[in-house]
Scaffold this motif. Structure first.
Motif, mmCIF file in Angstrom:
data_model
loop_
_atom_site.group_PDB
_atom_site.id
_atom_site.type_symbol
_atom_site.label_atom_id
_atom_site.label_comp_id
_atom_site.label_asym_id
_atom_site.label_seq_id
_atom_site.Cartn_x
_atom_site.Cartn_y
_atom_site.Cartn_z
ATOM 1 N N HIS A 212 14.120 -45.665 77.896
ATOM 2 C CA HIS A 212 13.489 -46.961 77.715
ATOM 3 C C HIS A 212 12.795 -46.924 76.359
ATOM 4 O O HIS A 212 11.580 -47.071 76.272
ATOM 5 C CB HIS A 212 12.488 -47.180 78.852
ATOM 6 N N GLN A 350 8.707 -60.197 76.268
ATOM 7 C CA GLN A 350 9.344 -59.995 77.565
ATOM 8 C C GLN A 350 10.845 -60.016 77.330
ATOM 9 O O GLN A 350 11.408 -61.056 76.989
ATOM 10 C CB GLN A 350 8.932 -61.121 78.514
ATOM 11 N N GLN A 353 16.885 -60.635 80.657
ATOM 12 C CA GLN A 353 17.833 -59.987 81.555
ATOM 13 C C GLN A 353 19.072 -60.850 81.541
ATOM 14 O O GLN A 353 18.974 -62.068 81.687
ATOM 15 C CB GLN A 353 17.272 -59.886 82.960
ATOM 16 N N ASP A 354 20.193 -60.209 81.402
ATOM 17 C CA ASP A 354 21.426 -60.972 81.269
ATOM 18 C C ASP A 354 21.617 -61.920 82.440
ATOM 19 O O ASP A 354 21.533 -61.512 83.593
ATOM 20 C CB ASP A 354 22.616 -60.004 81.202
ATOM 21 N N ARG A 356 19.798 -63.960 83.770
ATOM 22 C CA ARG A 356 18.688 -64.242 84.676
ATOM 23 C C ARG A 356 17.505 -64.854 83.975
ATOM 24 O O ARG A 356 16.920 -65.806 84.460
ATOM 25 C CB ARG A 356 18.279 -62.978 85.420
ATOM 26 N N ARG A 357 17.119 -64.289 82.835
ATOM 27 C CA ARG A 357 15.995 -64.901 82.154
ATOM 28 C C ARG A 357 16.132 -64.675 80.660
ATOM 29 O O ARG A 357 16.757 -63.701 80.237
ATOM 30 C CB ARG A 357 14.666 -64.346 82.677
ATOM 31 N N HIS A 359 14.744 -64.256 76.553
ATOM 32 C CA HIS A 359 13.716 -63.489 75.844
ATOM 33 C C HIS A 359 12.491 -64.356 75.637
ATOM 34 O O HIS A 359 12.598 -65.565 75.468
ATOM 35 C CB HIS A 359 14.220 -63.065 74.467
#
Lengths: 511, 553
Positions: A212, A350, A353-354, A356-357, A359
């Motif tokens: 990460h 933040q 997510q591909d 889903r949400r 940037h």
């Protein structure tokens, strides 16, 4: 005290009967080291190094007895006649502009370069075999190394260890830029360490934190070195290095403070009992008179100064083997804090997510007067799933406009007025006082052209082929097999009869 | 008149069209089809399918040359012929319904020579064994048995058969020829092979349930083995463990491996693994204040350790692991319990075809405040005794239960008697040939089933080579030439494996039918339709023309 020492001696004598010194002279040694250096842009780089040194020769095909040196690599070196081996697996790219000079850089993907011993007759075969075995050991796709991506540099990659000659025919170099480095490569790398990930610095190597990060590079270097100053005998050295850059600055809400626990979600509890040296270095070099800003806890036992990459650096040193370190607390959690509050700066990011949400990046910046501030964001173009393309995919995809909200100081001081009484056009944004007013600006939306596949290509090809073949062959066939015969002149069709009737009226001979 | 001429011209024109259509069809069939066939054909060299099928039957004949030498005064009275004479005894070993193996004992009965007589005039059987050795047939697999008089003092009291370190045995005479024969047969089986050892070698073919529990323990026959000794120290903070493995290997293991080098290549290495723990938490026993590992939990011990052992990436040979486990301080002493709950005296166990594990307990220091870490020097003699016993067990060299009148000489520092080596060679030769036959049969079946596989000439030649070597190995076994038979069987294994794993077999393996249609249909359909249509038209016209004359009548 004297009595205690005597009791101790007795015990040692009981443990090792008939032996003056308990344990025989070790022929191998392990040193481990962690270097933590804050980077210019606020991120933190952690560089681990584990060095196993073995005072033994690795002859081909003979019985070998391994202690600290991992057997898998030792057998490999012995069986294939490897003189020197350097393997690096890297995820990400070292950004020299924002991070400064790299301590150990490696190209993105996998890099392998090997010097073979002069006794190896078929270097290409040994190289192929070696890359296959290494791909098995490190779970990497090194088996894709073949003659198409292997080169033999003649000037650049000289041996780093002892070498009798530098006949570059014994050198092979290959890079696989597509290789993705992940946990399955880290686990076998950790397994090569004598203490595994059970004790010592390797406790910090927790895969979910290491990957990460902005940059992750793990490497294995094997080379022969001089055993002592006179250099009459050869020792083998295995260096395992791991460099990782944590983006503590943007993920930590723009604060430059960090601690071991925040980065690795672990703390150090003990040294590896097999290591002869186990140290943590923290770079506390003063940067443009900011010396008083840094504070490292716990207070380091010693400070080490050195000139690294042409700069004078100061390091706080923690020796894990010194018993005083773990006296006060059971674990070591090195922390670095900035004493003075830093410039008012807030970053909230933040990641998306591909599917889903999106940037979200928020920054609070104080802009100097009469200045231009540019904020650029790099992005990668990716292929979508074929069902996700809009009916007009070549038009592009919109990225919504960014927002700038500002409190702008007012030139003329306004007096406070009652919101209810003032005109509507002045009262949407509440202002706390009259000295500034609120502005919200929007930028243009961004139209991004994504790579678009040609959706109809396979269908077109099949259609075209069929048509071409059918037309060519069919007409050719027709031409050759058609039966030609003389047509009897007939009375003609309806048009001809009509024409003849008309001609009759006109008195012209019929057709 | 003109109409007739026009009709004739018309007819000629129509005939030309027919000929053109027919020649199109002819070209497509005569030229196009073979061309297409030749260009898309996969190359498949011919293979000796019949021979491979023949190998699958395993028509074995194992011949053991045995010399029975009678010392003066030991010749039984009821001999059928005067010495020397030959005799052949056959025995059938049935493996499964299809396969059975014939073993032939080619006995030569003769009396002692003067030298042998002198060698037998010593005090003990051991000395006689040593003195007789240079007088024996030294070739592998050949046995010599000396029948000594019933009153001989060479053999200890109550012992009637003594098996030496080499390929000789002493048998006490008495009880007539029939009794001697049964005893000799028993002895021959001990020194060469028994039905159960052959069945264990062919364990893949023996139906389940007929095999003993030991049969699947032996290592599969291979061209080489890697032996790894690992010292597991899960608690390096408390114990600093030293083992003098270099000395122990050269002193105890190397002599055995030197002897076994005829069978396979061996490589030995050792390693020390720290923080390597067993997968099972031992149970604390209050009575003995020790920790116990019960027999049923032992299967779970190996897996977590196995991950750290470091597979032998640099070779393809099977690995034998011998682990010495020094339990962590919080779990010692640690004892292994057998199925009945009694502690195992060696504190060790083995895993079939994998290796062995021994638990080595560190004596607790006298006072609990003793300084840590504790230095431990491993007693290598104790450890190597166990490991060597496990090594023999894994190679199927365990000594079977024998009648009490049999006395086997201990192999001494070599760790292996000559006849035990022969036993191993018999079993491995049979197993190798069976492996070759299995490999080749499955290869032949695979090639037969999947027509897309390319069979190159070098693959075919390897198959031929393997078949020839296997056949010659069988022929030599039938003649009793054990050594050359074993060499030939090894070559057969090498060739057959090389053929089976040849990467060229995989080149065109995955070529699905729908892709074929996708490629061929756009090409073939527009070509075939006009040809077929015009052929149909021609057929229709000729039929009509045949009908027309009947109408005229």
């Amino acid at each position: 005290m004297a009595a205690a020492a005597a009791a101790l001696l007795l015990l040692l004598a009981a443990a090792g009967p008939g032996r003056a010194v308990p344990g025989r002279a070790r022929r191998d040694a392990l040193r481990e080291e962690l270097l933590l250096s804050p980077l210019p842009n606020g991120d933190v780089a952690a560089a681990f190094q584990f060095r196993t040194r073995w005072d033994a020769d690795l002859p081909r095909g003979a019985v070998s007895h391994y202690r600290l040196f991992p057997k898998a690599l030792g057998r490999l070196v012995a069986a294939l006649g490897v003189q020197e081996l350097h393997l690096a697996l890297t995820q990400g790219f070292w950004r020299t502009r924002t991070w400064g000079q790299p301590p150990l850089q490696a190209p993105a993907g996998a890099e392998l370069w090997v010097w073979f011993q002069p006794t190896v007759t078929d270097v290409d075969k040994a190289w192929k075999e070696l890359s296959n075995i290494l791909s098995g050991i490190f779970c990497a796709s090194l088996n894709f190394i073949d003659s198409t991506n292997t080169v033999t540099p003649t000037a650049s990659f000289k041996p780093l260890g002892l070498a009798n000659g530098t006949d570059h025919h014994l050198l092979r170099y290959a890079v696989l830029p597509r290789e993705v480095v992940c946990t399955e490569n880290l686990t076998p790398w950790k397994k090569l360490l004598p203490c595994g990930s059970k004790a010592g610095l390797a406790v910090l190597l927790k895969a979910e934190r290491l990957f990460h990060s902005s940059y992750h590079s793990q490497a294995v270097h094997i080379r022969p070195i001089c055993r002592d100053a006179s250099c009459l005998a050869v020792s083998w050295e295995l260096r395992q290095t791991l460099t990782v850059v944590f983006d503590t600055f943007s993920s930590g809400q723009g604060k430059k403070d960090w601690s071991l626990f925040k980065m690795f979600s672990r703390t150090l509890t003990d040294a590896c009992p097999l290591a002869s040296q186990s140290k943590v270095y923290v770079d506390i070099s003063p940067k443009n008179k900011e010396k008083e800003l840094l504070e490292v806890t716990p207070a380091p036992a010693s400070v080490y100064e050195a000139i690294v990459q042409g700069e004078k650096r100061t390091y706080a040193v923690y020796d894990l083997l010194s018993p005083s370190l773990f006296n006060t607390s059971r674990s070591l959690n090195v922390q670095l804090k900035w004493k003075r509050p830093q410039d008012s700066c807030y970053i909230h990011y933040q990641p998306a997510q591909d599917r889903r949400r999106p940037h979200l990046l928020e920054m609070l910046i104080q802009l100097p007067a009469n200045s231009v501030t540019k904020i650029t964001i790099q992005f990668e173009r990716a292929l979508l799933k074929w069902t996700e393309y809009t009916p007009d995919p070549n038009h592009g995809f919109y990225v919504s406009s960014s927002v700038l909200s500002a409190l702008v100081p007012s030139v003329i001081a306004m007096k406070a007025v009652d919101v209810e009484q003032s005109p509507l056009f002045t009262s949407l944004f509440p202002s706390s006082d009259g000295s500034s007013y609120f502005v919200r600006l929007y930028t243009e939306p961004l139209l991004v052209n994504l790579p678009t596949p040609d959706f109809s290509m396979p269908y077109n090809v099949i259609c075209l082929t069929c048509t071409v073949v059918a037309v060519c062959y069919g007409s050719f066939y027709n031409l050759l097999t058609r039966t030609f015969h003389v047509e009897e002149p007939s009375r003609g069709g309806l048009a001809k009869r009509l024409a003849n009737i008309i001609r009759k009226f006109r008195g012209v001979p019929p057709l | 008149m003109a109409a007739a001429a026009a009709a004739a011209a018309d007819e000629a024109e129509r005939a030309r069209g027919r000929r053109a259509a027919l020649s199109f069809a002819a070209i497509a069939v005569v030229l196009g089809l073979p061309l297409w066939w030749r260009t898309t054909e996969t190359y498949r060299a011919a293979l000796p399918y019949a021979d491979i099928d023949g190998l699958g039957q395993l028509p074995f004949q194992l011949a053991v040359p045995v010399a029975v030498v009678f010392a003066p005064g030991a010749v039984p009275g009821d001999l059928p012929k005067a010495l020397p004479f030959r005799d052949v005894q056959e025995m059938e070993i049935s493996v499964n319904l299809r396969t059975s193996i014939t073993s032939r004992y080619e006995m030569i009965y003769r009396s002692t020579t003067a030298q042998e007589e002198a060698a037998l005039h010593v005090a003990t059987a051991q000395e006689a064994d040593a003195a007789l050795r240079p007088l024996q047939d030294a070739s592998l697999g050949a046995l010599t048995m000396y029948v000594v008089p019933e009153t001989s003092s060479l053999l200890p009291q109550g012992i009637s058969v003594y098996v030496g370190k080499h390929r000789g045995a002493l048998v006490r005479a008495g009880g007539g020829l029939a009794a001697l024969r049964t005893r000799l047969r028993q002895l021959t089986q001990v020194m060469s092979f028994t039905a159960s050892s052959i069945a264990a070698a062919l364990s893949d073919r023996v139906p389940d349930g007929q095999l003993g529990p030991d049969a699947r323990r032996h290592l599969k026959s291979s061209l080489g083995y890697e032996i790894t000794f690992s010292l597991l120290n899960p608690d390096p903070k408390s114990h600093v463990v030293d083992w003098d493995i270099e000395d122990a290997v050269s002193r105890y293991v190397q002599p055995v491996l030197d002897k076994l080098s005829l069978v396979a290549n061996f490589s030995v290495d050792s390693q020390i693994l720290y923080y390597a723990v067993l997968g099972v938490t031992p149970r604390f026993d209050k009575e003995s204040s020790s920790f116990l590992l019960s027999a049923h939990s032992l299967p779970h011990v190996i897996n977590p350790v196995e991950a750290r052992l470091g597979s032998s990436a640099a070779s393809l040979y099977p690995v034998l692991n011998f682990l010495l486990y020094v339990p962590e301080r919080s779990h010692s002493p640690l004892y292994i319990q057998d199925k009945d709950g009694a502690p195992v005296s060696t504190n060790a166990f083995h895993s079939p075809r994998w290796g062995g594990i021994m638990v080595y307990n560190v004596e607790a220091p006298a006072s609990p405040q003793a300084s840590l870490p504790l230095h431990v020097d491993v007693d290598m003699v104790r450890v190597m005794e166990v490991f060597l016993a496990q090594l023999r067990l894994l190679f199927g060299l365990s000594r079977e239960e024998l009648p009490p009148e049999f006395l086997l000489e201990s192999p001494g520092s070599e760790g292996l008697a000559d006849w035990e080596l022969d036993r191993l060679l018999w079993a491995h030769t049979v197993e190798n040939i069976a492996t070759v036959s299995t490999t080749l049969t499955s290869l032949a079946q695979l090639l037969d089933k999947i027509g897309n596989i390319v069979i190159k000439d070098d693959v075919a030649s390897e198959v031929y080579q393997a078949v020839a070597s296997a056949q010659s190995a069988m022929a030599r076994l039938a003649k009793g030439h054990l050594h050359s038979a074993f060499q030939a069987s090894k070559e057969a294994v090498t060739s057959s494996e090389r053929a089976f794993f040849d990467p060229s077999l995989l080149h065109l393996l995955y070529f699905p039918d729908d892709q074929k249609f996708a490629i061929y249909i756009p090409l073939f359909l527009p070509m075939a339709v006009p040809i077929l249509l015009s052929l149909a038209k021609i057929v229709r016209e000729t039929r009509q023309r045949k009908k027309e004359p009947t109408k005229m009548d």
